[in-house]
Write an enzyme that holds these catalytic residues in place. Structure first.
Site, short mmCIF file in Angstrom:
data_model
loop_
_atom_site.label_atom_id
_atom_site.label_comp_id
_atom_site.label_asym_id
_atom_site.label_seq_id
_atom_site.Cartn_x
_atom_site.Cartn_y
_atom_site.Cartn_z
N ARG A 2 2.54 0.70 -19.37
CA ARG A 2 1.42 1.47 -18.82
C ARG A 2 0.52 2.02 -19.92
O ARG A 2 -0.71 2.04 -19.77
CB ARG A 2 1.95 2.60 -17.92
CG ARG A 2 2.41 2.05 -16.60
CD ARG A 2 3.02 3.07 -15.66
NE ARG A 2 3.34 2.38 -14.40
CZ ARG A 2 4.00 2.93 -13.38
NH1 ARG A 2 4.43 4.17 -13.44
NH2 ARG A 2 4.22 2.21 -12.29
N TYR A 8 -2.37 -4.13 -12.39
CA TYR A 8 -0.96 -4.41 -12.75
C TYR A 8 -0.25 -3.22 -13.38
O TYR A 8 -0.85 -2.22 -13.68
CB TYR A 8 -0.81 -5.70 -13.54
CG TYR A 8 -1.46 -5.91 -14.89
CD1 TYR A 8 -2.02 -4.90 -15.64
CD2 TYR A 8 -1.49 -7.21 -15.42
CE1 TYR A 8 -2.59 -5.16 -16.88
CE2 TYR A 8 -2.06 -7.48 -16.65
CZ TYR A 8 -2.61 -6.44 -17.38
OH TYR A 8 -3.15 -6.71 -18.60
N GLU A 9 1.05 -3.35 -13.50
CA GLU A 9 1.93 -2.26 -13.96
C GLU A 9 1.75 -1.01 -13.09
O GLU A 9 1.79 0.11 -13.58
CB GLU A 9 1.69 -1.92 -15.45
CG GLU A 9 1.58 -3.08 -16.40
CD GLU A 9 2.72 -4.10 -16.33
OE1 GLU A 9 3.72 -3.84 -15.63
OE2 GLU A 9 2.62 -5.17 -16.95
N GLY A 10 1.61 -1.24 -11.79
CA GLY A 10 1.38 -0.15 -10.85
C GLY A 10 -0.10 0.02 -10.63
O GLY A 10 -0.81 0.49 -11.52
#
Lengths: 597, 597
Positions: free
Chosen positions: A296, A440-442
């Protein structure tokens, strides 16, 4: 053709003058680089970024990745050679402990140079970027034997790494994952299932690929409590540690994406692939979060990086493109028109991007420094405070810097008029590449919920209170400084809005959690506005001190103060708007029946 | 796979109940359609959009256009057949006078159905869309002979039209254009020069293409005062009006663009092409603006159209994708997860898009109605007032609806998480297609400058004052209506901000024009927020009246009121933020040296 020049002077100003990195000389790895080596390393990173990574950016986008019928994947021309130079330069292990072949230097430095590489070629930088996440997970959760087996070759870049989390039916909600792990008599597992969206999932750039795979051990509980993390190497290792035969993990397809075409985003099919448990059974989510948090921060950095690259091209274009006349009379009367940078609306756009980028750089490095303190300080209370701040900053940094980074790339493209829409000019690529970072990555909505639903309340709100106190103290300490007062006053106003919104959640979201959800994204941006304002406050203070000390960077320091002023006047007023939206609550948000949409 | 359903019920509600279109039965072309035919025509437009245009949208994007070595251009499969159906249905001449083969129906209706077609397939709809602009210019500025020669075949769709304005070195600043026109003894001209970014510039969908080309007649003054507009047909006409030999205009290349791949964006080389002057020598800019204003409304409509299409797909996905649990406890306890529409942040996103789309549709049709009044009313003062409003709304509509449309497409894509980034799912196309609308027909910064620098001040501010009065009167008339008061109060607050910002310009921009430029984009959005708020006010009033009358659309009306409330609570507070930015002035915007960027 697009251009890119690493903002070395700005990075060094943030590290040395705004954050005062020399004060952290007590942390392992810090004394080694300061002050002289710091500049040399940053300069070298600028060089490889500008000269090796950047020339492959547009061509990599146009060529993309191709999966062959045998499941192998071709990356764009030049990527492997550039990656090899990156590894040869020692960049892959810059902040990894020396015990595993790294250089043990600050993560803050790794972050500073990572910006340049992502700006120069985001798709290429993702190959080693994913490896960093995998290294972090093995470092924290791997057994001593696993560390010895995998880390040295991953740190050197001979092997790369990936994160195998998402499945077609589940991304955010990993509790639903179906990939199965069957225990074998030798202690290993057979892994079977399909993973999608695996960045850098298959390619021939490295001798081996170490996949970190989330799966459910047969008989494990349903939901997130039954998930374990496994090492699944593309090639199994021989007894002597060399790569042996192919494991049962293959690339079934690569995705056709909006951007980051140079990175192979794979469907990976695990078919009784041999896997080795990392950490404890059913505790995979905790191990995964080590990678995820690292990722993140890296994604937030991509937001900044692409925004900076797009900004530089917009500024150049605005200086070069002649079109129309200034409202205040011709500025180049001998030419048929003035450069468009004479127009206030063009400058407003450039100033807006710049004011986010420069504060965003400080925010990134400030947060990376918290990570160094959290992991390296000898003082437990310092570690805890830094860990608190890192933890609450992670979703803000990811969500805000990628939303803003994309917005800035779009605005930079806008400077070009119709020419911005033509692929050859490179601005479309910045927009398309920056877009993924919000997803992406949440996805950023998930970041907002992580902030509001988890990070804000953790430990009785300790982290938020520590941040509020740090900002409040800064305003208080400098309120009598006449030259700083215009900045501290605006920051204080923003902090008041942030604290009021926080109180509103406390009073209204306990009984009615949708009040938190309905305000989450606005709260994340409100927090981000205040943090970026705080970074501008620290920057202005450093600039004034340097001016008083007769620093030679005269114009640089004046421009810092002017850009800080722009931010306070034009960006900070958004805090009141965000607060008003939050306080509107969830009623009108939740009122419609699902079928009415 | 993406879906699209034309919002027929909403269109009819706006036309009949919000705008009260039956009150305009005195205008030519209006009585013919109301009330029954209106619904039938809108329904037919929905059908061709959903069944003929939409199935070619994604495939058209993926296939794109190809230029062959002989300069001819292949459009995507199916486009010609769909276009032929469009022409056969009479859509191409819907609002064109019957004297030239059109149906003479309201432009408002043309706009209503144009939304569906652009939503279903923006790239395809641009082929007839450009023809409409060319028709408008010939109608206003062409000679009787030119009208007779060109219009019938353009109106039927047998021939298409284009706008040839931009050259490599000039777009916004057409005064610099270099394309030359040399007078011939027969009264025609030989046109030579290169034009770029010509939408629908070359293709085989129509028998002929009528290019409208800006050029400078030999010896004409420099700058915009020396520009003339010419008709340059792809095929010259024989004496009997049939198409004859090829004219000297050829497609040199087609651009590789970020989106609208299905539309052939051409470099057109004019090499002593035969051209015919439209209107007077050196008055080409005025003739061009007839096309341009028409095109700007069409582009604003594209913003709305793509936003609506993206919204529908986001809403469907949010209902279908199960992931995670509601904060208020499981909503589908028998399933492994809840649909993501249970989350407040997801609903907030959908409500935001919806609140812009529905008010945006009213705004579009309200503005189109002004165009009808301006062109068709027997009453001169009515015509003037409508012309004033149309004139000031045009840049707002173009700038605001395309900025918001793009933002909405991005937010709709965001609902899909990583799946939104995969081309096959169609959301990327909406974002890429919507992006061009902010750039072409005058980039949105140019719209903002047109609004602030030209439209606001024209005729002593008559147009702005008329709009302010209309909105102010609405608030005043309904302030004692208890159920409307929450809406009128919020609108009035926004109107106050807008008027204060207008006053600020008056006081501060005369002496220092950069104060206008620095606030132009914020002012355009501030104006847009108030107009959309006003549209919600009119919508709420209509919904309440229908409720009182026992209208059967019970849920539809309740949802209108709820969405209006959402807009007032969550969108209107942005007006204060925009006002604060405007009032910050130009100082910090203009302070940096050009080289410092």
């Amino acid at each position: 053709m697009p251009v890119y020049k690493a903002p070395v002077e700005d990075t060094l100003f943030v590290l040395n003058d705004v954050l005062g990195i020399e004060k952290f000389n007590n942390l392992p790895g810090f004394a080694e680089v300061m002050p002289d080596l710091l500049e040399a390393i940053v300069g070298e990173a600028a060089k490889i970024s500008e000269e090796v990574f950047f020339p492959l950016n547009l061509s990599g986008d146009q060529q993309g990745c191709v999966r062959r019928d045998d499941g192998s994947v071709d990356v764009p021309n030049g990527f492997k050679q550039a990656y090899d130079q990156y590894c040869a330069g020692g960049w892959s292990g810059l902040s990894v402990p020396e015990a595993f072949g790294g250089q043990g230097l600050p993560y803050t430095l790794h972050t500073a140079v990572g910006e340049y590489m992502s700006a120069a070629n985001m798709a290429l930088m993702m190959y080693p970027g994913l490896t960093n996440g995998a290294i972090a997970a093995i470092l924290v959760h791997g057994s001593e034997e696993q560390k010895q087996t995998y880390l040295p070759n991953m740190v050197s870049g001979l092997w790369s790494g990936t994160m195998n989390l998402t499945e077609p039916h589940c991304g955010t909600d990993l509790g639903m994952l179906r990939t199965r792990a069957v225990p074998q008599s030798d202690g290993s597992y057979k892994i079977t299932g399909q993973k999608i969206f695996i960045s850098a999932g298959e390619h021939g750039m490295t001798e081996n690929i170490i996949h970190l795979v989330l799966a459910r051990i047969e008989g494990a509980p349903e939901g997130t409590k039954g998930i374990s993390l496994f090492i699944v190497p593309k090639f199994l290792l021989n007894a002597d540690g060399t790569t042996g035969k192919r494991n049962g993990v293959t690339c079934g397809a690569i995705e056709h994406k909006m951007g980051i075409h140079g990175n192979a985003t794979c469907v990976l099919n695990h078919d009784e692939a041999v896997g080795y448990l990392i950490g404890q059974e059913n505790k995979g989510l905790a191990a995964m979060f080590v990678m995820m948090n690292e990722a993140r921060l890296g994604v937030g950095l991509q937001g900044l990086a692409v925004s900076e690259a797009a900004y530089q091209n917009a500024a150049n274009y605005a200086r070069e493109r002649i079109q129309g006349r200034s409202l205040t009379g011709p500025k180049q009367p001998d030419k048929p028109a003035d450069p468009i940078i004479v127009h206030a609306d063009v400058r407003r756009t450039l100033m807006q991007i710049r004011s986010i980028n420069e504060a965003g750089r400080a925010f990134m490095l400030y947060t990376a420094l918290q990570s160094d303190i959290a992991h390296r300080s000898p003082d437990a209370s310092e570690r805890q405070k830094a860990e608190d701040i890192l933890s609450i900053m992670t979703p803000i940094l990811k969500g805000v810097m990628t939303d803003r980074g994309f917005e800035n790339a779009v605005q930079a493209q806008q400077m070009f008029g119709g020419h911005g829409y033509i692929e050859e000019n490179g601005m479309s690529q910045y927009v398309r590449d920056a877009r993924i970072a919000m997803l992406y990555e949440g996805a950023n909505g998930v970041q907002a919920m992580d902030l509001v639903g988890r990070k804000l309340a953790a430990n009785g709100g300790r982290a938020a209170m520590a941040v509020f106190k740090e900002i409040g103290d800064f305003c208080e300490e400098n309120r009598n400084n006449e030259r700083l007062a215009p900045f501290t006053k605006a920051i204080k106003k923003g902090l008041n809005d942030l604290q009021a919104a926080t109180m509103w959640f406390m009073s209204n979201a306990m009984a009615k959690p949708d009040n938190a959800g309905a305000g989450a994204t606005d709260y994340m941006h409100l927090f981000g506005l205040v943090i970026l304002g705080f970074m501008w406050g620290k920057t202005a203070k450093a600039a004034l001190e340097k001016q008083d000390a007769g620093d030679a960077r005269t114009e640089f320091l004046v421009n810092k103060l002017l850009t800080a002023r722009f931010y306070m006047e034009r960006m900070m007023p958004e805090t009141a708007f965000r607060k008003a939206r939050i306080e509107a609550g969830a009623d009108s948000v939740m009122a419609l029946a699902a079928d009415a949409f």
